[in-house]
Design an enzyme around this catalytic site. Structure first.
Site, mmCIF file in Angstrom:
data_model
loop_
_atom_site.group_PDB
_atom_site.id
_atom_site.type_symbol
_atom_site.label_atom_id
_atom_site.label_comp_id
_atom_site.label_asym_id
_atom_site.label_seq_id
_atom_site.Cartn_x
_atom_site.Cartn_y
_atom_site.Cartn_z
ATOM 1 N N ASN A 1 -1.964 17.362 -21.636
ATOM 2 C CA ASN A 1 -2.270 16.314 -22.609
ATOM 3 C C ASN A 1 -2.442 16.870 -24.021
ATOM 4 O O ASN A 1 -3.043 16.204 -24.871
ATOM 5 C CB ASN A 1 -3.538 15.559 -22.191
ATOM 6 C CG ASN A 1 -3.309 14.686 -20.968
ATOM 7 O OD1 ASN A 1 -2.380 13.894 -20.924
ATOM 8 N ND2 ASN A 1 -4.149 14.850 -19.966
ATOM 9 N N HIS B 1 -2.151 14.592 -26.988
ATOM 10 C CA HIS B 1 -2.209 13.217 -26.500
ATOM 11 C C HIS B 1 -3.491 12.485 -26.912
ATOM 12 O O HIS B 1 -3.479 11.259 -27.032
ATOM 13 C CB HIS B 1 -2.064 13.194 -24.980
ATOM 14 C CG HIS B 1 -0.667 13.465 -24.511
ATOM 15 N ND1 HIS B 1 0.021 14.612 -24.833
ATOM 16 C CD2 HIS B 1 0.186 12.728 -23.742
ATOM 17 C CE1 HIS B 1 1.226 14.581 -24.276
ATOM 18 N NE2 HIS B 1 1.350 13.451 -23.621
ATOM 19 N N LYS C 1 5.784 22.133 -15.781
ATOM 20 C CA LYS C 1 4.983 21.012 -15.297
ATOM 21 C C LYS C 1 4.816 21.057 -13.786
ATOM 22 O O LYS C 1 3.731 20.791 -13.266
ATOM 23 C CB LYS C 1 5.615 19.688 -15.717
ATOM 24 C CG LYS C 1 4.738 18.498 -15.310
ATOM 25 C CD LYS C 1 5.028 17.234 -16.059
ATOM 26 C CE LYS C 1 3.984 16.179 -15.720
ATOM 27 N NZ LYS C 1 4.245 14.892 -16.395
ATOM 28 N N LYS D 1 2.269 10.817 -11.931
ATOM 29 C CA LYS D 1 1.379 9.932 -12.683
ATOM 30 C C LYS D 1 2.086 8.593 -12.881
ATOM 31 O O LYS D 1 3.179 8.541 -13.437
ATOM 32 C CB LYS D 1 1.043 10.530 -14.048
ATOM 33 C CG LYS D 1 -0.138 11.480 -14.051
ATOM 34 C CD LYS D 1 -0.513 11.797 -15.481
ATOM 35 C CE LYS D 1 -1.737 12.690 -15.558
ATOM 36 N NZ LYS D 1 -2.125 12.956 -16.952
ATOM 37 N N GLU E 1 -5.302 16.090 -11.624
ATOM 38 C CA GLU E 1 -5.939 16.347 -12.912
ATOM 39 C C GLU E 1 -7.449 16.556 -12.783
ATOM 40 O O GLU E 1 -8.247 15.964 -13.517
ATOM 41 C CB GLU E 1 -5.641 15.203 -13.895
ATOM 42 C CG GLU E 1 -5.735 15.635 -15.347
ATOM 43 C CD GLU E 1 -5.193 14.597 -16.319
ATOM 44 O OE1 GLU E 1 -5.998 14.008 -17.040
ATOM 45 O OE2 GLU E 1 -3.970 14.402 -16.351
ATOM 46 N N ARG F 1 -4.603 20.486 -14.967
ATOM 47 C CA ARG F 1 -3.525 19.585 -15.360
ATOM 48 C C ARG F 1 -3.809 18.892 -16.697
ATOM 49 O O ARG F 1 -2.877 18.441 -17.374
ATOM 50 C CB ARG F 1 -3.271 18.539 -14.272
ATOM 51 C CG ARG F 1 -2.067 17.665 -14.568
ATOM 52 C CD ARG F 1 -1.631 16.838 -13.382
ATOM 53 N NE ARG F 1 -0.527 15.955 -13.743
ATOM 54 C CZ ARG F 1 0.148 15.208 -12.877
ATOM 55 N NH1 ARG F 1 -0.148 15.248 -11.593
ATOM 56 N NH2 ARG F 1 1.118 14.429 -13.287
ATOM 57 N N ARG G 1 0.811 -1.233 0.000
ATOM 58 C CA ARG G 1 0.000 0.000 0.000
ATOM 59 C C ARG G 1 0.840 1.277 0.000
ATOM 60 O O ARG G 1 0.379 2.333 0.413
ATOM 61 C CB ARG G 1 -0.993 0.002 1.167
ATOM 62 C CG ARG G 1 -2.012 -1.122 1.109
ATOM 63 C CD ARG G 1 -3.088 -0.969 2.166
ATOM 64 N NE ARG G 1 -4.105 -1.988 2.023
ATOM 65 C CZ ARG G 1 -4.072 -3.180 2.622
ATOM 66 N NH1 ARG G 1 -3.051 -3.474 3.411
ATOM 67 N NH2 ARG G 1 -5.031 -4.051 2.435
ATOM 68 N N HIS H 1 -2.463 9.136 -28.386
ATOM 69 C CA HIS H 1 -2.792 7.846 -27.784
ATOM 70 C C HIS H 1 -3.555 6.965 -28.764
ATOM 71 O O HIS H 1 -3.393 5.738 -28.773
ATOM 72 C CB HIS H 1 -3.614 8.055 -26.513
ATOM 73 C CG HIS H 1 -2.823 8.565 -25.359
ATOM 74 N ND1 HIS H 1 -3.401 9.003 -24.180
ATOM 75 C CD2 HIS H 1 -1.481 8.703 -25.179
ATOM 76 C CE1 HIS H 1 -2.455 9.396 -23.347
ATOM 77 N NE2 HIS H 1 -1.286 9.224 -23.923
ATOM 78 N N GLU I 1 7.672 16.572 -26.106
ATOM 79 C CA GLU I 1 7.128 17.072 -24.839
ATOM 80 C C GLU I 1 7.670 18.461 -24.516
ATOM 81 O O GLU I 1 6.987 19.278 -23.897
ATOM 82 C CB GLU I 1 7.447 16.088 -23.705
ATOM 83 C CG GLU I 1 6.861 14.697 -23.879
ATOM 84 C CD GLU I 1 5.350 14.636 -23.692
ATOM 85 O OE1 GLU I 1 4.738 15.666 -23.332
ATOM 86 O OE2 GLU I 1 4.770 13.558 -23.904
ATOM 87 N N HIS J 1 6.022 6.969 -27.979
ATOM 88 C CA HIS J 1 5.020 7.873 -27.413
ATOM 89 C C HIS J 1 5.229 9.307 -27.891
ATOM 90 O O HIS J 1 4.287 9.987 -28.297
ATOM 91 C CB HIS J 1 5.087 7.815 -25.884
ATOM 92 C CG HIS J 1 4.201 8.803 -25.194
ATOM 93 N ND1 HIS J 1 2.824 8.756 -25.264
ATOM 94 C CD2 HIS J 1 4.507 9.900 -24.446
ATOM 95 C CE1 HIS J 1 2.315 9.760 -24.569
ATOM 96 N NE2 HIS J 1 3.314 10.474 -24.072
#
Length: 540
Positions: free
Chosen positions: A423, A426, A405, A321, A415, A419, A299, A430, A363, A443
């Site tokens: 993207n 993206h 960032k 993330k 997000e 935030r 955890r 994606h 990026e 990517h």
């Protein structure tokens, strides 16, 4: 000016047991006149002569923390003296922060103009290269916690001293010719430092200070492991820690539940406990997967990001993330979980394949396009240097990207709104990755092409003009990235874009430019979206 040199210098001197001296205060004490008065009566040239004299005398002393005036670096003699006589720390502040701090300060003669903001911008452009020329440490002062900044400086000074003691070859000593840039992701109790600079992997101190337990699990892949694993692991073993090496296959196609289980298997087999620290040594896939393992094992255990690709250094290692891919969608399974630190050794970029470097530049371009038009301009002007791996240009690109960032993450860690702007490109990107199969396009390649598509859609929505679209396309191409997307078929495109974390109620959400340098989050009419797809794809 206004970066906090006097405040931080006093605290730092107290912590180091040294005497604090402010060169401006010393000049005022010697002349009996204020700095504004000297500027007004004698002029700036006379003040600079007095300043150089004071700095020359103080540099001959030992055991002091010296805060210089912001313009002291204009003198080549001053720069040489400061660099040769001590460790130079550059406290960096952006124009907005300086404006707030100096708004009511009448003791700054250079800002007594009709347009102080413009003056500050001019001074920054003039002085920034000179600060970087002589600084061994660069500390971002954008966060309000002064004690935290002082501690960051102390930690970095300790790491520098350890490097100096360990120097034994010309290759090692050359590391100190470049500055380490230090930033902070300000998240209260979960705040953590980012260190950017060459040679960080050759110095065990920066990583060791973030490892508290007996066990360390280093997660890497079959490409990065042979290059850097032993360099990171050996000093930890020498310090008495048990090091577990977990080497995974390389590639986006392995960012899966099965690979994640390999990490858990190794941790359990070695009886790792809650004090075990995970170290993510590699690119974005390793960072995301290791972070998710750290968030889930028992955890939650601590982890440190050690990104070795440009994409990971400028983006994926910062912000917490973590996750893995699902056959139906990228990064759909994961958690927000912040690292203890990010250590970005820019020297690792020397071994990076050209295709991976280009993927990272996507990026970098993204950060300028969505939030900093001036940075976008700078990237356009320096894209040749970035592609050629110019160390100074890469360091600036990485630092500015991390600053952008970190500021967005500070405002919206999970997000909930803002935030999502990170993207940009993206949604289309994606879809390309998933539609072709993970690993066919990198990517960053998919994001680069996705930004061109998002810019095209922004124009069709009336947000930007043709010239802005051409600028985005030209910069993406100059970075060595694709600007034409594969033809997946309109219905397949829509199906893939409907599986996206930003979407709400089945509506596809896009990050668009409104204008270049400013983002807009929202949907788009199906007809315009189909026009963009028709214009930006090519048959296989």
């Amino acid at each position: 000016m206004g970066a906090g040199k006097t405040t931080i210098g006093r605290i730092l001197a107290r912590k180091l047991g040294m005497r604090f001296v402010d060169s401006d205060h010393e000049i005022e004490a010697r002349t009996g006149a204020s700095i504004p008065w000297i500027f007004e009566i004698e002029g700036e040239e006379s003040f600079r002569r007095r300043e150089s004299e004071v700095i020359r005398e103080l540099c001959a002393e030992g055991g002091i923390v010296l805060a210089t005036g912001g313009g002291a670096v204009l003198s080549a003699e001053n720069r040489a003296l400061l660099k040769s006589c001590g460790t130079v720390v550059y406290l960096r502040a952006n124009v907005n922060s300086i404006m707030v701090r100096t708004a009511h300060d009448k003791n700054r003669p250079l800002l007594q103009t009709a347009d102080p903001r413009r003056k500050l911008e001019e001074l920054t452009a003039q002085r920034e290269p000179l600060y970087r020329e002589i600084a061994e440490l660069v500390i971002d002062t954008g966060r309000p916690n002064v004690q935290s900044m002082v501690q960051t400086i102390l930690d970095q000074l300790e790491a520098l001293e350890a490097t100096r003691r360990a120097r034994c070859t010309p290759a090692t000593s050359s590391m100190t010719q470049h500055s380490t840039i230090s930033l902070t992701v300000d998240l209260g109790e979960r705040s953590y430092p980012i260190a950017i600079g060459p040679g960080l992997l050759s110095d065990p101190a920066p990583l060791a200070q973030h490892i508290k337990g007996r066990q360390v699990a280093i997660v890497t892949n079959t490409t990065v492991g042979p290059l850097y694993l032993e360099r990171v692991a050996a000093p930890l073993r020498a310090a008495g820690r048990e090091v577990i090496e977990i080497v995974l296959p390389d590639g986006e196609q392995y960012k899966t539940m099965e690979t994640l289980m390999q990490v858990f298997d190794a941790l359990l087999a070695n009886k790792c406990d809650r004090k075990t620290t995970l170290v993510a040594l590699g690119g974005g896939v390793i960072g995301d997967l290791t972070g998710f393992a750290a968030a889930s094992y028992m955890r939650g255990v601590p982890f440190v990001q050690v990104p070795t690709t440009l994409l990971a250094q400028v983006d994926s290692s910062v912000g917490g993330k973590t996750g893995i891919n699902h056959p139906l969608g990228k990064n759909m399974i994961g958690a927000f979980y912040q690292p203890r630190a990010v250590l970005a050794d820019t020297a690792t970029l020397a071994t990076l394949p050209a295709r991976e470097l280009a993927a990272g530049l996507a990026e970098v371009i993204k950060h300028g396009a969505i939030i900093d038009a001036a940075f976008f301009d700078w990237i356009e002007q320096n894209i040749g240097k970035l592609v050629a791996r110019d160390q100074a240009a890469l360091a600036h690109a990485i630092a500015r990207s991390c600053e952008i960032k970190a500021d967005v993450v500070r405002q919206d860690e999970r997000e909930g709104g803002l935030r999502a702007i990170l993207n940009f490109g993206h949604t289309f990107g994606h879809a390309i990755e998933n539609g072709l199969g993970y690993g066919v396009w990198l990517h960053g390649e998919a994001v680069g092409c996705g930004m061109v598509m998002a810019a095209d859609l922004s124009r069709r929505m009336g947000y930007i003009d043709d010239a802005a679209v051409r600028r985005v396309r030209a910069l993406v191409a100059a970075a060595g990235l694709p600007t034409v997307a594969p033809d997946l078929g309109a219905e397949r495109w829509l199906e893939l874009m409907e599986v996206d974390k930003k979407n709400e109620g089945g509506d596809i959400k896009f990050i668009l430019l409104k204008p270049l340098g400013s983002p807009s989050i929202g949907g788009a009419p199906r007809a315009l979206l189909l026009e963009t797809l028709a214009a930006c794809v090519v048959a296989p």
